[in-house]
Write a protein that holds these residues in place. Structure first.
Motif, mmCIF file in Angstrom:
data_model
loop_
_atom_site.group_PDB
_atom_site.id
_atom_site.type_symbol
_atom_site.label_atom_id
_atom_site.label_comp_id
_atom_site.label_asym_id
_atom_site.label_seq_id
_atom_site.Cartn_x
_atom_site.Cartn_y
_atom_site.Cartn_z
ATOM 1 N N ALA A 183 -71.334 104.312 8.120
ATOM 2 C CA ALA A 183 -70.162 103.439 8.344
ATOM 3 C C ALA A 183 -69.231 104.095 9.362
ATOM 4 N N SER A 184 -69.107 105.393 9.273
ATOM 5 C CA SER A 184 -68.292 106.153 10.215
ATOM 6 C C SER A 184 -68.882 106.051 11.620
ATOM 7 N N TRP A 185 -70.193 106.202 11.684
ATOM 8 C CA TRP A 185 -70.887 106.098 12.975
ATOM 9 C C TRP A 185 -70.659 104.711 13.584
ATOM 10 N N THR A 186 -70.746 103.697 12.746
ATOM 11 C CA THR A 186 -70.563 102.323 13.236
ATOM 12 C C THR A 186 -69.144 102.145 13.795
ATOM 13 N N ALA A 187 -68.170 102.712 13.088
ATOM 14 C CA ALA A 187 -66.783 102.597 13.564
ATOM 15 C C ALA A 187 -66.651 103.239 14.940
ATOM 16 N N ALA A 188 -67.258 104.409 15.104
ATOM 17 C CA ALA A 188 -67.154 105.097 16.398
ATOM 18 C C ALA A 188 -67.983 104.378 17.463
ATOM 19 N N ALA A 189 -69.152 103.901 17.063
ATOM 20 C CA ALA A 189 -70.071 103.292 18.036
ATOM 21 C C ALA A 189 -69.574 101.930 18.518
ATOM 22 N N ASP A 225 -79.958 98.823 5.901
ATOM 23 C CA ASP A 225 -79.228 97.564 6.035
ATOM 24 C C ASP A 225 -77.906 97.778 6.770
ATOM 25 N N GLN A 226 -77.318 98.939 6.572
ATOM 26 C CA GLN A 226 -76.082 99.231 7.306
ATOM 27 C C GLN A 226 -76.382 99.424 8.795
ATOM 28 N N ILE A 227 -77.553 99.998 9.087
ATOM 29 C CA ILE A 227 -77.921 100.155 10.501
ATOM 30 C C ILE A 227 -78.176 98.776 11.113
ATOM 31 N N TRP A 228 -78.782 97.914 10.326
ATOM 32 C CA TRP A 228 -79.025 96.531 10.784
ATOM 33 C C TRP A 228 -77.695 95.837 11.078
ATOM 34 N N ALA A 229 -76.748 96.019 10.178
ATOM 35 C CA ALA A 229 -75.424 95.414 10.391
ATOM 36 C C ALA A 229 -74.739 96.042 11.598
#
Ligand SMILES: Cc1ncc(C[n+]2csc(CCOP(=O)(O)OP(=O)(O)O)c2C)c(N)n1
Length: 902
Positions: free
Chosen positions: A621-627, A654-658
């Motif tokens: 989730a942290s990675w997604t926020a930064a990415a 599933d989080q990577i998919w999102a």
């Protein structure tokens, strides 16, 4: 916020309990406390309670406070601010949103019964959304203001306020809003009135492919940024991912501010989620992080309509009470928004506390039934429980009883709760909003067990709905589920637009403009890997060294976000602790045990590493926020999340998919990868499948480099693609912990490395010919096999396969062009690469055979293809034993070669 002052109806709850052995004494204590609270106010009352708790503790009384409060609003009537809007207009607008949202679903399903869609969720959430849109959700008013390429501030450098000032006094980079997914039609309905979507668009709800054929825009079923890239910001369709993601976004905003990269003060993250959704582990897993980090920029609104898909969320209990305890225990500010304004009068008259007592004895399953039944039933069954209750509604008609609102349907109460949440400091806030599922759907759906999936309403139901919300539609228009938009100069439309203008414009809105960031030359940070000259190291070691070098680059360095989930030491990254620091919102309040060491565990407010502890869900989730920072904040950041590869796609796939849905830009590094390269760790740790799953994500480029030089080329290309060219792709790179001699990268192979394979060694000698393909650490086994085969007089050429999935995609693209009848569809790259050779082709990897099988169709048809892989469960043993066991060691490859040649 201040504790509510006990009103009469609550006071009665304190009355005699059957277990009280001395009611008179109890009354004395109670009166003393009441007098104290009356005279000195709630602050002093709280202090006294804490003091008593302290005394109880010193005496080992064994007492814990009950975290649940009575089933009433946290904010008392007397604490409610004046409603700052035009209530009548807002109510009319909410009714229109409800209608158009409903019409969208009904019409789509009248046309094509298979399309699906939901009415009941938005019906319950409409007022929660509308209050946000009219008063709180702030859009981005300023185009992104990232420092231009090459001008990035030095680490810890520029003043964050400077960035804000450059945007002008009213500049606001926008709140982040997470919308309950099944309520998407309501958000489209608003966009329709705001003029962002047309009636034709609404008519193509859930018809994304057909719509363009009719000059319309297809509307996604749920929030999908990938499909509506200028509209939705956050995908929430998979329950639980929105909640955890919102927490890490709020934390990432703090990180940006603390690292002096962007001032995020004054911006909020709002999330509207379902009460059923709270059961997802992801929803709950980071609640304490949000409280620990004092994320008062985060507000959750849990739409407690008491139902999920199959039935009640807690039929035999009360979900609001349960969530109150959960959130309060986790350290959140909890605001219960249970009853609407019409109940204020009832509570005021209820001097005996009959209501609160009755609620305390009513479970959600029953409450749902009350929602589904009419006023008469509610009078008889709820208010008919005793005389005190019956008296309260004596003056009300059955219709009035039917219309008594729950808190989440009362704009005034919702506004009061949102205002309190927005003003609260030091804690995240959750608003537990009591609503009715399918609100207003009447006998067709309100509170019905089956309401979640209801998408058809007959003529009678539609007319009833029209009547219920006093919509300006004729019978015929209602029966046809006609969309309705008031005239542009109507008070409703003017109000709607004024409100949004005051809040920065329409939402949701996804932006992509962002300044590129310059990339250092590969020689500046990875020369040691490209020209490794046979030096022994693992690709993990090489990566960590490269990362350290990259972070020293003036332009790119500050934008890098290294993320770990308690495995930095495993990957040899401990040196970065001291070098760039671990982010902590409070700095370091202790002298670390290893303070004198060069590897000292250093926490700092401007620390660069995000150390997420043992939470892969949190780390991703942290990675997604930064990415997604390039889009969400207009500031490109480049996250590198390095983790045990087994706990990536398999664990948080599933989080990577999102994340992929949000077009992220960043690197995922699957370390200790491969089923045999990890050695002793065994079945749960050995990853043989991540490349299989990665290949299914269209914007994920997955690589399994064997050598440090290959890895450097891949990382370099990724940085260029994502930061300089600003393309929407993200990279998955597997890394190994096996040390072996790293050769120089052969000259001129860079482009081939990126396309998926290059000839590492030409066939030597004149014997029978064979081609060997290998990837990752198994390439060393392939090279050893080639050597042994040469001794047998078999000439093997060797290809390093850097990406099976890129090769397969390339092959599929050629095939698709051919199928489409293109004159020059092109030849698959792998076929071109193998064109010069002859004889069988043997492939070996540390992954399941399906990975090398993915390119079978694109090999030259006349060449036999055998794949070796690591199918099955892993084992604990040495690498050599494991490779023998799975049949991917040199000896097995030699055997396969002999067999194929025979
Ligand atoms: C991970 C996941 N599991 C299951 C679903 C299917 N699903 C969609 S909505 C829903 C019920 C939602 O209930 P709740 O969160 O209470 O929201 P409501 O619609 O009642 O407001 C379910 C089970 C899903 N979308 N995501």
């Amino acid at each position: 916020m201040n504790a509510p002052i006990p009103t009469d109806h609550l006071r009665a709850l304190l009355d005699v309990s059957p277990n009280d052995i001395d009611p008179a004494e109890t009354a004395e204590w109670r009166d003393a406390f009441a007098a104290l609270a009356e005279t000195h106010g709630p602050e002093r009352a709280r202090w006294m309670l804490n003091e008593l708790a302290r005394v109880a503790c010193t005496r080992r009384i064994g007492w814990q406070p009950e975290l649940a409060t009575p089933y009433v609003n946290t904010i008392g009537v007397e604490q409610q601010p004046v409603f700052p809007g035009d209530l009548a207009i807002e109510e009319r607008l909410a009714s229109l949103m409800r209608w158009n949202a409903l019409a969208m679903v009904v019409r789509a399903n009248q046309a094509y019964g298979e399309l699906g869609g939901h009415i009941a969720s938005y019906a319950s959430a409409a007022d929660l959304f509308e209050t946000g849109f009219n008063h709180f959700f702030h859009a981005r008013t300023e185009p992104r203001r990232a420092a231009p390429s090459g001008e990035s501030p030095p680490r810890g450098g520029s003043d964050p306020h400077e960035i804000g000032e450059r945007g002008g006094q009213d500049a606001h980079r926008g709140d982040l809003i997470f919308f309950q997914p099944h309520s998407a039609p309501g958000v489209y309905a608003r966009a329709f009135l705001e003029g962002r979507l047309t009636q034709e668009d609404l008519q193509h709800y859930r018809q994304e492919l057909t719509a363009p054929l009719h000059g319309a825009r297809g509307l996604s079923s749920y929030p999908h940024p990938y499909l509506m890239p200028d509209f939705w910001q956050f995908p929430t369709g998979s329950m639980g991912i929105g909640p955890i993601s919102s927490i890490y976004h709020a934390r990432f905003m703090r990180y940006l501010t603390h690292r002096h990269l962007l001032d995020c003060e004054g911006r909020k993250v709002w999330g509207v989620f379902g009460d059923g959704e709270m059961d997802e582990p992801e929803s709950m897993s980071a609640l304490t992080l949000a409280a620990r980090e004092r994320l008062d920029n985060l507000v959750w609104v849990v739409n407690c309509n008491l139902q999920r898909l199959d039935g009640p969320v807690r039929g035999n209990g009360r979900i609001i009470d349960e969530l109150e305890k959960l959130f309060a225990g986790a350290g959140w500010n909890v605001i219960k928004l249970v009853w609407g304004s019409d109940w204020d009068g009832l509570f005021a008259r209820d001097t005996e506390g009959a209501l609160a007592r009755a609620f305390a004895n009513t479970v959600d399953g029953q409450m749902q039934t009350f929602a589904a039944k009419d006023g008469r039933y509610n009078r008889d069954t709820f208010f008919g429980q005793n005389e005190a209750l019956a008296r309260l509604v004596e003056g009300l008609t059955d219709a009035q009883i039917d219309r008594l609102k729950r808190g989440g349907h009362d704009l005034v109460k919702i506004h009061a709760a949102y205002a309190a949440a927005a003003a609260h400091r030091g804690q995240p806030t959750v608003i537990l909003a009591h609503t009715k599922k399918g609100y207003g759907m009447g006998s067709a759906g309100q509170g019905k067990m089956t309401t979640h999936s209801q998408k058809k309403l007959d003529e009678h139901d539609l007319i009833e709905f029209r009547n219920r919300f006093a919509l300006p539609l004729s019978d015929e228009q209602a029966a046809q589920a006609a969309f309705y938009k008031p005239a542009e100069d109507s008070p409703e439309m003017r109000y709607l637009k004024d409100r949004r203008a005051a809040l920065g414009g329409s939402m949701p809105r996804r932006e992509t403009a962002c300044d590129p960031v310059a990339k250092p030359d590969i020689a500046a940070y990875a020369q040691f890997a490209v020209a490794a000259a046979g030096k022994e190291m693992s690709t993990t070691m090489a990566f960590v060294r490269m990362l350290g070098n990259l972070m020293k680059d003036a332009a790119l360095g500050p934008r890098i976000v290294p993320i770990v989930a308690d495995e930095a030491r495993t990957f040899g990254m401990a040196n970065l602790f001291k070098q760039v620091g671990i982010y902590s919102s409070v700095g370091q309040r202790y002298a670390p045990e290893d303070i004198g060491s060069v590897l000292s565990y250093r926490e700092a407010t401007d620390g660069q590493i995000l150390e997420e502890g043992i939470s892969e869900a949190g780390a991703i989730a942290s990675w997604t926020a930064a990415a997604t920072s390039y889009s969400v904040h207009g500031l490109a950041m480049l996250p590198f999340y390095i983790y045990y590869s087994m706990f990536g796609f398999q664990r948080v796939g599933d989080q990577i998919w999102a994340a992929a849905d949000q077009r992220p830009r960043g690197f995922l590094l699957g370390a200790t990868s491969g089923r045999t390269t990890l050695g002793g760790e065994g079945l749960q740790h050995q990853d043989g499948t991540s490349h299989l799953i990665a290949a299914t994500i269209p914007n994920c480029k997955a690589y399994d480099p064997a050598f440090a030089g290959e890895m450097a080329v891949i990382v370099d290309a990724g940085i260029r693609e994502m930061m300089v060219e600003q393309k929407d792709a993200f990279y998955y790179v597997t890394l190994m912990n096996e040390n072996y001699a790293q050769p120089d990268l052969p000259p001129g192979v860079e482009a081939d490395v990126l396309r998926g394979c290059y000839r590492f060694r030409a066939a030597a000698g004149e014997g029978r010919k064979i081609t060997l393909l290998g990837s990752g650490a198994i390439l060393t086994e392939v090279l050893e096999a080639a050597r042994q085969l040469a001794e047998e007089g078999i000439a093997a050429e060797v290809f390093s396969i850097t990406s099976w999935s890129e090769l397969a995609r390339d092959g599929q693209a050629c095939e698709a062009r051919a199928l489409a009848g293109e004159a020059e569809p092109g030849r698959p790259f792998i076929a071109q690469q193998l064109a010069g050779g002859s004889g069988p082709v043997i492939a070996a990897t540390d992954y399941v055979r399906a990975v090398p099988e993915s390119i079978r169709a694109f090999l030259p048809a006349d060449r036999r293809y055998l794949t070796l892989g690591t199918d099955g469960f892993g084992r604990s043993d040495t690498r050599a034993a494991l490779r023998r066991f799975f049949g991917v060691d040199a000896a097995s490859i030699v055997r396969a070669a002999r067999y194929a040649l025979a």
